[in-house]
Enzyme design. Structure first.
Site: not given
Length: 234
Positions: A158, A140
């Site tokens: 996220d 991420k």
């Protein structure tokens, strides 16, 4: 190639392994977010790919606001890998101790900065494999840096993106990677550069974790959960 019609432009879009219904929904969903906010910005404060990378590492399990509160002083003291290494782990801790996991994050930042100096000429690499080898940088975080610092059309997933995609039904998945792969298959190319920031901001200010402000939502008619969430105008 089988194609679906873009209702907003009256054009035909590639199907890309998804149903026409899913493709049409994604087109409408991101078109509306784009109209409302044509050029969304990350709310993290940064001045370079390196300061963005540091801010992203600090943002794990922390809000952007709390990160910005500590990076104001941190980046005045050190905004390059060599300056950060010179500041040292204890020096970094002195600036970031108000955010969670600051001991580990300080260690990651120093180790990451040393690797950037030794292996990348103090430059932040612009490829995923190299980024994910840096301490404290996962998929991420690498995606955020690639998207925001290097303008690559990558959609980082996220907690906000994961929630919005599952709650709305636009891209359901049990894991962030599953959601990411579904987004990659349905988001039209022209929306990919800003898709991450649109979804983050929508999750942060409209489709909140505890209370979804459905009455303020410009995609509520496309949402599968609109009738099950608490509707608030606050």
């Amino acid at each position: 190639m089988e194609r679906c019609r873009d209702a907003n432009r009256n054009e035909l879009l590639p199907l890309k392994r998804v149903s026409c219904m899913a493709a049409a929904k994604a087109e409408s969903f991101f078109h509306r977010l784009a109209v409302a906010n044509p050029v969304p910005r990350s709310e993290l404060i940064f001045y370079s790919p390196y300061t963005l990378l540091v801010a992203v590492v600090l943002s794990a399990q922390a809000t952007d606001r709390s990160v910005n509160n500590v990076t104001r002083s941190l980046f005045l003291a050190a905004d390059t890998p060599s300056m950060m290494v010179a500041l040292g782990e204890d020096g970094v801790k002195a600036h970031i101790r108000t955010i969670g996991l600051f001991h580990n994050k300080a260690r990651y930042i120093i180790a990451m900065s040393r690797l950037l100096i030794d292996d990348h000429g103090s430059k932040v690499p612009s490829d995923r494999a190299s980024l994910e080898k840096l301490p404290g940088v996962g998929r991420k975080s690498a995606s955020v840096v690639l998207n925001i610092a290097f303008f690559q059309p990558i959609i980082a997933v996220d907690t906000h993106v994961f929630r919005v995609c599952n709650r709305s039904g636009i891209a359901k998945g049990y894991t962030p990677l599953e959601v990411e792969e579904k987004l990659e298959s349905i988001v039209p190319d022209r929306y990919r550069l800003h898709a991450h920031n649109w979804l983050v901001l929508h999750g942060r200010y409209v489709c909140k974790a505890r209370t979804a402000h459905c009455i303020k939502c410009n995609v509520q008619d496309l949402c599968e959960s609109v009738h099950t969430q608490s509707i608030s105008a606050k």
